[in-house]
Design a protein around this motif. Structure first.
Motif, PDB file in Angstrom:
ATOM      1  N   LYS A 303       0.820  -1.201   0.000  1.00 41.42           N
ATOM      2  CA  LYS A 303       0.000   0.000   0.000  1.00 41.42           C
ATOM      3  C   LYS A 303       0.858   1.257   0.000  1.00 41.42           C
ATOM      4  O   LYS A 303       1.949   1.273   0.560  1.00 41.42           O
ATOM      5  CB  LYS A 303      -0.939   0.021   1.208  1.00 41.42           C
ATOM      6  N   ALA A 304       0.353   2.289  -0.637  1.00 40.80           N
ATOM      7  CA  ALA A 304       0.902   3.636  -0.523  1.00 40.80           C
ATOM      8  C   ALA A 304      -0.153   4.427   0.222  1.00 40.80           C
ATOM      9  O   ALA A 304      -1.207   4.733  -0.337  1.00 40.80           O
ATOM     10  CB  ALA A 304       1.174   4.235  -1.898  1.00 40.80           C
ATOM     11  N   GLY A 305       0.081   4.704   1.491  1.00 38.17           N
ATOM     12  CA  GLY A 305      -0.970   5.264   2.336  1.00 38.17           C
ATOM     13  C   GLY A 305      -2.048   4.221   2.534  1.00 38.17           C
ATOM     14  O   GLY A 305      -1.764   3.103   2.958  1.00 38.17           O
ATOM     15  N   ASP A 306      -3.264   4.528   2.130  1.00 36.18           N
ATOM     16  CA  ASP A 306      -4.360   3.568   2.244  1.00 36.18           C
ATOM     17  C   ASP A 306      -4.761   2.988   0.893  1.00 36.18           C
ATOM     18  O   ASP A 306      -5.804   2.352   0.762  1.00 36.18           O
ATOM     19  CB  ASP A 306      -5.577   4.231   2.903  1.00 36.18           C
ATOM     20  N   LYS A 307      -3.918   3.186  -0.120  1.00 38.76           N
ATOM     21  CA  LYS A 307      -4.254   2.753  -1.475  1.00 38.76           C
ATOM     22  C   LYS A 307      -3.437   1.522  -1.866  1.00 38.76           C
ATOM     23  O   LYS A 307      -2.218   1.498  -1.685  1.00 38.76           O
ATOM     24  CB  LYS A 307      -4.009   3.887  -2.470  1.00 38.76           C
ATOM     25  N   ARG A 309      -1.252  -0.889  -3.892  1.00 36.87           N
ATOM     26  CA  ARG A 309      -0.256  -0.670  -4.934  1.00 36.87           C
ATOM     27  C   ARG A 309       0.261  -2.027  -5.412  1.00 36.87           C
ATOM     28  O   ARG A 309       0.598  -2.887  -4.601  1.00 36.87           O
ATOM     29  CB  ARG A 309       0.889   0.182  -4.377  1.00 36.87           C
ATOM     30  N   SER A 350       9.036   7.119  -4.639  1.00 41.82           N
ATOM     31  CA  SER A 350       8.095   7.477  -3.569  1.00 41.82           C
ATOM     32  C   SER A 350       7.524   8.876  -3.764  1.00 41.82           C
ATOM     33  O   SER A 350       6.322   9.111  -3.593  1.00 41.82           O
ATOM     34  CB  SER A 350       8.783   7.393  -2.205  1.00 41.82           C
ATOM     35  N   ALA A 354       3.744  10.187  -4.549  1.00 38.49           N
ATOM     36  CA  ALA A 354       3.077  11.168  -3.687  1.00 38.49           C
ATOM     37  C   ALA A 354       2.526  12.336  -4.503  1.00 38.49           C
ATOM     38  O   ALA A 354       1.408  12.813  -4.245  1.00 38.49           O
ATOM     39  CB  ALA A 354       4.065  11.681  -2.637  1.00 38.49           C
ATOM     40  N   ASP A 359      -0.264  13.548  -2.248  1.00 37.02           N
ATOM     41  CA  ASP A 359       0.281  13.467  -0.893  1.00 37.02           C
ATOM     42  C   ASP A 359       1.496  14.392  -0.753  1.00 37.02           C
ATOM     43  O   ASP A 359       1.933  15.033  -1.712  1.00 37.02           O
ATOM     44  CB  ASP A 359       0.669  12.024  -0.567  1.00 37.02           C
ATOM     45  N   LYS A 360       2.066  14.415   0.455  1.00 39.86           N
ATOM     46  CA  LYS A 360       3.214  15.281   0.718  1.00 39.86           C
ATOM     47  C   LYS A 360       4.479  14.747   0.055  1.00 39.86           C
ATOM     48  O   LYS A 360       4.706  13.543  -0.005  1.00 39.86           O
ATOM     49  CB  LYS A 360       3.438  15.403   2.229  1.00 39.86           C
ATOM     50  N   TYR A 361       5.314  15.657  -0.404  1.00 34.43           N
ATOM     51  CA  TYR A 361       6.609  15.305  -0.985  1.00 34.43           C
ATOM     52  C   TYR A 361       7.531  16.501  -0.824  1.00 34.43           C
ATOM     53  O   TYR A 361       7.096  17.581  -0.409  1.00 34.43           O
ATOM     54  CB  TYR A 361       6.469  14.935  -2.462  1.00 34.43           C
TER      55      TYR A 361
END
Length: 458
Positions: A303-307, A309, A350, A354, A359-361
């Motif tokens: 997962k990437a966060g709650d998604k 992958r 990553s 994001a 998301d944050k990067y």
């Protein structure tokens, strides 16, 4: 009266149609703005890495199978000044394993093999063949030693699968099959042999017939000993100067890593994995179900966060690659680089993810190197204690400082001030502290906000 009613109906229809058109234009405009913002963020981020010498290659993002971003950075051939772009071919290394896994599942659907079969059914003379199943080869749970750890002195000359497996065939299994997980390219070379055995054809022909030709992936294939037209040159830029990567004969990679492709072709592969053009839903469920350590059959499922992958990366002399899918969002990200930069399969992958997901990067700082003489650099040479069992050793070679630890690779650090250095292999900085007499007493490494102080011990 009748005419008046008809006029009112016509007016209403016109207003509804106008409203629909206005809404469509509004949605289209909003989508265009989102796409423009995405492009701006990716351009800024990747331009910074290009300027830093940590990325050269092409990135594509698709949504619902449609490219929403596709751009090359740097050169496919720096000597001839040929630019990177969507049609440039790159070595994709271990992403080949995903294709091999799909081939195995296709052959199972055709009734030519079963993933629960023992290897001995197809390759009876292979060591421990009666202990290992195809399922374990696909999921990296076979216990076979990885031949890549033993090919350094031989991988510049052509090889057969027999030559490859000869490097490890007499070695004991690293664990009982099915009890642990450890990444091993050996298992996929064995799968390549199994594919050839049950089809009676070379692996490359099976790959072409069952995947590449049906998907019109004309810019993809296996790079063995013959040159590939349109293939980018691979480089290493970890030092001060960009250098051509060490040579390798790609026949050594076979079904575990010998493929080349483009971002455009890999988008076709992603699209085919969504439907049933390559595999049935039952086969894809096996492919994308983790067995151990988030690894299914030739794919990483995490997962990437709650998604969710689904992905795989690749690394081979001069190249790094990432093939990333978000099935629920119907988004795919492909990153192909002709730099060996260690950041590609780490921070760059990553951060691009994001950016795409909102998301944050962090945009990397482009550091400017200053020239320091050997006399200025020599005082930093020594050993620095990070922890009870970790010591960094700083050495000086060819007017450049290197940092390393026992059992790990060394990496160059580049001065941007007399006591401040940056690193190319990771988004990190190193500073040195002096005492009142001007002697170096401490090294401080900062990586993503985490500080690692190390006291000098000699």
């Amino acid at each position: 009266m009748k005419k008046s009613i008809m006029n009112r109906v016509a007016t209403a229809k016109y207003l509804v149609a106008a409203l629909v058109v206005t809404m469509a234009l509004s949605i289209s405009s909003a989508y265009a703005q989102v796409q423009k913002n995405l492009s701006a963020k990716l351009n800024e981020y990747l331009d910074a890495h290009l300027g830093q010498g940590t990325f050269s290659g092409t990135v594509m993002v698709t949504e619902k199978g449609i490219p929403v971003y596709s751009k090359g950075f740097g050169m496919a051939d720096y000597e001839k000044q040929l630019p990177n772009g969507p049609e440039v071919k790159y070595r994709i290394g271990s992403i080949t394993k995903s294709f091999t896994a799909v081939l195995v599942m296709q052959l199972q659907e055709q009734g030519k093999l079963n993933v629960q079969d023992k290897v001995s059914k197809y390759l009876p003379s292979f060591p421990n063949a009666d202990k290992i199943t195809l399922h374990q080869l696909l999921s990296n749970t076979s216990g076979l030693p990885d031949f890549v750890n033993h090919w350094q002195n031989v991988n510049t000359k052509p090889a057969t699968t027999t030559d490859i497996l000869a490097l490890v065939k007499d070695m004991p299994l690293e664990f009982e099959p099915g009890t642990k997980w450890k990444y091993s390219s050996t298992g996929f070379v064995v799968l390549g042999q199994v594919i050839e055995k049950v089809t009676g054809k070379p692996y490359e022909k099976v790959l072409a017939q069952q995947i590449l030709k049906p998907l019109n992936m004309k810019a993809s294939g296996l790079e063995f000993s013959k040159p590939v037209a349109g293939l980018a040159k691979g480089y290493n830029h970890d030092g001060i100067d960009r250098k051509l990567a060490k040579p390798i004969d790609m026949s050594w990679c076979h079904a575990a890593g010998a493929m080349y492709s483009t971002v455009t072709d890999l988008a076709k592969f992603d699209a085919a994995l969504k439907g049933n053009k390559l595999l049935s839903e039952d086969s894809k469920e096996l492919l994308f179900t983790p067995v151990m350590k988030d690894y299914g059959y030739g794919f990483v499922i995490d997962k990437a966060g709650d998604k969710q992958r689904i992905s795989h990366s690749g690394a081979i002399n001069g190249f790094k690659a990432n093939f990333i899918r978000f099935p629920e969002q119907d988004i795919a990200i492909t990153i192909l680089s002709n730099y060996e930069s260690q950041q590609v399969n780490g921070p760059i992958s990553s951060d691009i993810t994001a950016i795409v997901l909102g998301d944050k990067y962090e945009v990397p700082t482009v550091h400017k190197m200053v020239n320091l003489s050997p006399e200025q650099l020599a005082p930093y040479v020594g050993e620095y204690q990070v922890g009870p069992k970790m010591v960094f050793k700083v050495t000086l070679t060819d007017n450049l400082l290197y940092v390393g630890a026992p059992g790990q690779d060394t990496f160059a650090i580049f001065p941007e001030a007399e006591d401040k250095f940056f690193i190319k292999v990771a988004p990190a900085q190193i500073t040195f502290e002096k005492d009142a007499e001007g002697k170096i007493t401490k090294m401080l490494m900062v990586h993503k906000g985490r500080a690692m102080p190390a006291a000098r011990i000699n």
